[in-house]
Scaffold this active site. Structure first.
Site, PDB file in Angstrom:
ATOM      1  N   THR A 166     -34.302   1.907 -27.195  1.00 46.84           N
ATOM      2  CA  THR A 166     -33.595   2.899 -28.030  1.00 46.84           C
ATOM      3  C   THR A 166     -34.245   4.264 -27.754  1.00 46.84           C
ATOM      4  O   THR A 166     -35.310   4.335 -27.111  1.00 46.84           O
ATOM      5  CB  THR A 166     -33.783   2.593 -29.532  1.00 46.84           C
ATOM      6  OG1 THR A 166     -35.172   2.780 -29.854  1.00 46.84           O
ATOM      7  CG2 THR A 166     -33.353   1.182 -29.898  1.00 46.84           C
ATOM      8  N   ASP A 208     -31.602  12.168 -45.704  1.00 48.29           N
ATOM      9  CA  ASP A 208     -33.019  12.065 -45.354  1.00 48.29           C
ATOM     10  C   ASP A 208     -33.630  11.131 -46.390  1.00 48.29           C
ATOM     11  O   ASP A 208     -33.726  11.481 -47.575  1.00 48.29           O
ATOM     12  CB  ASP A 208     -33.678  13.448 -45.405  1.00 48.29           C
ATOM     13  CG  ASP A 208     -35.163  13.394 -45.060  1.00 48.29           C
ATOM     14  OD1 ASP A 208     -35.777  12.307 -45.178  1.00 48.29           O
ATOM     15  OD2 ASP A 208     -35.722  14.436 -44.684  1.00 48.29           O
ATOM     16  N   LEU A 235     -28.181   6.328 -34.394  1.00 46.52           N
ATOM     17  CA  LEU A 235     -28.673   6.036 -33.040  1.00 46.52           C
ATOM     18  C   LEU A 235     -29.317   4.654 -32.991  1.00 46.52           C
ATOM     19  O   LEU A 235     -29.662   4.077 -34.025  1.00 46.52           O
ATOM     20  CB  LEU A 235     -29.755   7.058 -32.635  1.00 46.52           C
ATOM     21  CG  LEU A 235     -29.332   8.494 -32.373  1.00 46.52           C
ATOM     22  CD1 LEU A 235     -30.583   9.359 -32.153  1.00 46.52           C
ATOM     23  CD2 LEU A 235     -28.415   8.584 -31.153  1.00 46.52           C
ATOM     24  N   GLY A 236     -29.506   4.174 -31.778  1.00 45.44           N
ATOM     25  CA  GLY A 236     -30.360   3.003 -31.555  1.00 45.44           C
ATOM     26  C   GLY A 236     -29.936   1.780 -32.352  1.00 45.44           C
ATOM     27  O   GLY A 236     -28.764   1.391 -32.393  1.00 45.44           O
ATOM     28  N   TYR A 295     -47.956   3.942 -38.125  1.00 49.29           N
ATOM     29  CA  TYR A 295     -46.737   3.124 -37.989  1.00 49.29           C
ATOM     30  C   TYR A 295     -47.029   1.669 -38.346  1.00 49.29           C
ATOM     31  O   TYR A 295     -46.281   1.040 -39.094  1.00 49.29           O
ATOM     32  CB  TYR A 295     -46.222   3.255 -36.552  1.00 49.29           C
ATOM     33  CG  TYR A 295     -44.926   2.512 -36.278  1.00 49.29           C
ATOM     34  CD1 TYR A 295     -43.698   3.093 -36.600  1.00 49.29           C
ATOM     35  CD2 TYR A 295     -44.925   1.254 -35.682  1.00 49.29           C
ATOM     36  CE1 TYR A 295     -42.499   2.425 -36.336  1.00 49.29           C
ATOM     37  CE2 TYR A 295     -43.740   0.584 -35.412  1.00 49.29           C
ATOM     38  CZ  TYR A 295     -42.536   1.174 -35.743  1.00 49.29           C
ATOM     39  OH  TYR A 295     -41.354   0.508 -35.479  1.00 49.29           O
ATOM     40  N   LYS A 341     -45.234  -0.471 -41.412  1.00 52.61           N
ATOM     41  CA  LYS A 341     -44.420  -1.676 -41.194  1.00 52.61           C
ATOM     42  C   LYS A 341     -45.035  -2.895 -41.902  1.00 52.61           C
ATOM     43  O   LYS A 341     -44.313  -3.796 -42.332  1.00 52.61           O
ATOM     44  CB  LYS A 341     -44.232  -1.928 -39.700  1.00 52.61           C
ATOM     45  CG  LYS A 341     -43.400  -0.836 -39.006  1.00 52.61           C
ATOM     46  CD  LYS A 341     -42.028  -0.675 -39.645  1.00 52.61           C
ATOM     47  CE  LYS A 341     -41.177   0.383 -38.967  1.00 52.61           C
ATOM     48  NZ  LYS A 341     -39.863   0.561 -39.619  1.00 52.61           N
TER      49      LYS A 341
HETATM   50  P1  NAP Z   1     -34.346   5.733 -33.205  1.00 54.72           P
HETATM   51  O1  NAP Z   1     -33.716   5.446 -31.907  1.00 54.72           O
HETATM   52  O2  NAP Z   1     -35.338   6.840 -33.282  1.00 54.72           O
HETATM   53  O3  NAP Z   1     -33.223   5.970 -34.332  1.00 54.72           O
HETATM   54  C1  NAP Z   1     -33.637   6.174 -35.659  1.00 54.72           C
HETATM   55  C2  NAP Z   1     -32.643   7.049 -36.383  1.00 54.72           C
HETATM   56  O4  NAP Z   1     -33.218   7.339 -37.681  1.00 54.72           O
HETATM   57  C3  NAP Z   1     -32.422   8.390 -35.693  1.00 54.72           C
HETATM   58  O5  NAP Z   1     -31.056   8.742 -35.751  1.00 54.72           O
HETATM   59  C4  NAP Z   1     -33.276   9.326 -36.520  1.00 54.72           C
HETATM   60  O6  NAP Z   1     -32.819  10.661 -36.479  1.00 54.72           O
HETATM   61  C5  NAP Z   1     -33.117   8.733 -37.895  1.00 54.72           C
HETATM   62  N1  NAP Z   1     -34.108   9.221 -38.837  1.00 54.72           N
HETATM   63  C6  NAP Z   1     -35.362   9.695 -38.580  1.00 54.72           C
HETATM   64  N2  NAP Z   1     -35.948  10.102 -39.705  1.00 54.72           N
HETATM   65  C7  NAP Z   1     -35.060   9.901 -40.710  1.00 54.72           C
HETATM   66  C8  NAP Z   1     -35.068  10.143 -42.101  1.00 54.72           C
HETATM   67  N3  NAP Z   1     -36.125  10.710 -42.701  1.00 54.72           N
HETATM   68  N4  NAP Z   1     -33.983   9.801 -42.840  1.00 54.72           N
HETATM   69  C9  NAP Z   1     -32.918   9.247 -42.243  1.00 54.72           C
HETATM   70  N5  NAP Z   1     -32.815   9.019 -40.920  1.00 54.72           N
HETATM   71  C10 NAP Z   1     -33.888   9.338 -40.160  1.00 54.72           C
HETATM   72  O7  NAP Z   1     -35.090   4.422 -33.735  1.00 54.72           O
HETATM   73  P2  NAP Z   1     -34.808   2.870 -33.427  1.00 54.72           P
HETATM   74  O8  NAP Z   1     -35.636   2.484 -32.265  1.00 54.72           O
HETATM   75  O9  NAP Z   1     -33.362   2.583 -33.437  1.00 54.72           O
HETATM   76  O10 NAP Z   1     -35.521   2.239 -34.703  1.00 54.72           O
HETATM   77  C11 NAP Z   1     -34.804   1.898 -35.896  1.00 54.72           C
HETATM   78  C12 NAP Z   1     -35.753   1.135 -36.804  1.00 54.72           C
HETATM   79  O11 NAP Z   1     -36.220  -0.038 -36.118  1.00 54.72           O
HETATM   80  C13 NAP Z   1     -37.004   1.914 -37.208  1.00 54.72           C
HETATM   81  O12 NAP Z   1     -37.366   1.600 -38.532  1.00 54.72           O
HETATM   82  C14 NAP Z   1     -38.060   1.388 -36.251  1.00 54.72           C
HETATM   83  O13 NAP Z   1     -39.357   1.527 -36.750  1.00 54.72           O
HETATM   84  C15 NAP Z   1     -37.635  -0.063 -36.135  1.00 54.72           C
HETATM   85  N6  NAP Z   1     -38.125  -0.730 -34.939  1.00 54.72           N
HETATM   86  C16 NAP Z   1     -37.764  -0.289 -33.699  1.00 54.72           C
HETATM   87  C17 NAP Z   1     -38.237  -0.942 -32.582  1.00 54.72           C
HETATM   88  C18 NAP Z   1     -37.862  -0.514 -31.194  1.00 54.72           C
HETATM   89  O14 NAP Z   1     -38.468  -1.052 -30.247  1.00 54.72           O
HETATM   90  N7  NAP Z   1     -36.904   0.377 -30.997  1.00 54.72           N
HETATM   91  C19 NAP Z   1     -39.098  -2.032 -32.711  1.00 54.72           C
HETATM   92  C20 NAP Z   1     -39.459  -2.453 -33.996  1.00 54.72           C
HETATM   93  C21 NAP Z   1     -38.948  -1.796 -35.100  1.00 54.72           C
HETATM   94  P3  NAP Z   1     -33.552  11.699 -35.445  1.00 54.72           P
HETATM   95  O15 NAP Z   1     -33.371  11.102 -34.084  1.00 54.72           O
HETATM   96  O16 NAP Z   1     -32.808  12.969 -35.649  1.00 54.72           O
HETATM   97  O17 NAP Z   1     -34.997  11.743 -35.865  1.00 54.72           O
END
Ligand code: NAP
Length: 255
Positions: free
Chosen positions: A191, A63, A16-17, A156, A160
């Site tokens: 996302t 995981d 996802l995302g 969080y 990070k």
């Molecule tokens: P997201 O939409 O929640 O997607 C994350 C994916 O990781 C989901 O498919 C989730 O599955 C999976 N996941 C959760 N726990 C896991 C585990 N233990 N092992 C393997 N996969 C796991 O998140 P995103 O927004 O794309 O974020 C991706 C990364 O970017 C993260 O590290 C986040 O901290 C970082 N980030 C995001 C943003 C933002 O604004 N979106 C900004 C800065 C940094 P489930 O949905 O089933 O839990």
């Protein structure tokens, strides 16, 4: 096209995302992509979409916080595609959004287990493969929240900040092996993670506008904004880049 041809990439949280975008763009650029996630349904859809474009991908349920799973999946990916040369430690969770004194230890540890221990484990098990391949590129998905503070999600922020320094330390340790390690720092990207985070606000529509306005460019980012940054760091275009923080935040941290 073909910026990553011949490379074998593992992307965690690839269903996802941001992770999904990284998988799609890396496959389009010629990498064989191991899409890994805890979400099997969405992960398999990403693989179908990559294969429909004639590119190479396979799904593994992973995981990142479970050592036995990490060890097995990295072994299986090498059997299927050869030694891994690109790892994107993207899987991450937002976790509990409470002030520090209200957090339980379990809430704190849950975030560190995925966001920090998961990065450690995947890096640990990929290094021998990258050594066998005589080089590689590892990307830790940090955040603007790994660079500056904000009055929310303390576990969080801690996680990070940790992976930002883990990238620099491993950049130094593994430079002689031609393994590069960098961190990427997204601003708010639209996302499921951010959608869930903002849905708990009293007025989610207003909250979305307020968050967008924190970025001088005036809007949140898209997953592909981060996906292309990862393609660059995975490619040989960045062969002199290691231990760096690639900030992709619409200007959020300029202030
Ligand atoms: P997201 O939409 O929640 O997607 C994350 C994916 O990781 C989901 O498919 C989730 O599955 C999976 N996941 C959760 N726990 C896991 C585990 N233990 N092992 C393997 N996969 C796991 O998140 P995103 O927004 O794309 O974020 C991706 C990364 O970017 C993260 O590290 C986040 O901290 C970082 N980030 C995001 C943003 C933002 O604004 N979106 C900004 C800065 C940094 P489930 O949905 O089933 O839990």
């Amino acid at each position: 096209m073909n910026r990553l041809s011949g490379k074998v990439a593992v992307v965690t949280g690839g269903a996802l995302g941001i992770g999904r975008s990284i998988c799609l763009l890396m496959a389009r650029e010629g990498a064989a992509v191991a899409v890994t996630d805890v979400d099997e349904n969405e992960g398999r859809k990403v693989v179908e979409s990559i294969r429909a474009d004639g590119a190479i991908a396979e799904f593994w349920r992973l995981d990142v916080s479970v050592e036995a799973d990490v060890k097995r999946v990295f072994h299986d990916v090498e059997q299927k595609f050869g030694p891994v040369t690109v790892l994107v430690n993207n899987a991450g969770i937002g976790g509990a959004n409470k002030p520090t004194h209200e957090l339980t230890l379990a809430e704190w540890e849950h975030v560190q287990a995925v966001n920090v221990k998961g990065v450690f484990l995947c890096t640990k098990y990929v290094i021998p493969q990258m050594r066998r391949a005589a080089g590689g590129s590892i990307v830790h998905m940090s955040s603007i929240y790994g660079m500056v503070g904000a009055p929310d999600v303390p576990p969080y922020h801690a996680s990070k900040g940790a992976v930002t320094l883990m990238a620099k330390t491993d950049a130094l340790i593994y430079a002689p092996d031609r393994i590069r390690v960098n961190s990427v720092h997204p601003g708010f990207i639209w996302t499921p993670m951010v959608e869930n985070h903002l849905s708990s606000a009293p007025d989610p529509v207003a909250a979305r506008a307020i968050v967008a306005a924190l970025h001088p460019l005036g809007h949140m980012g898209e997953p592909d904004d981060i996906g292309w940054a990862c393609v660059y760091l995975a490619s040989d275009e960045s062969k002199f880049v290691t231990g760096s923080e690639l900030v992709v935040d619409g200007g959020y941290t300029c202030r």
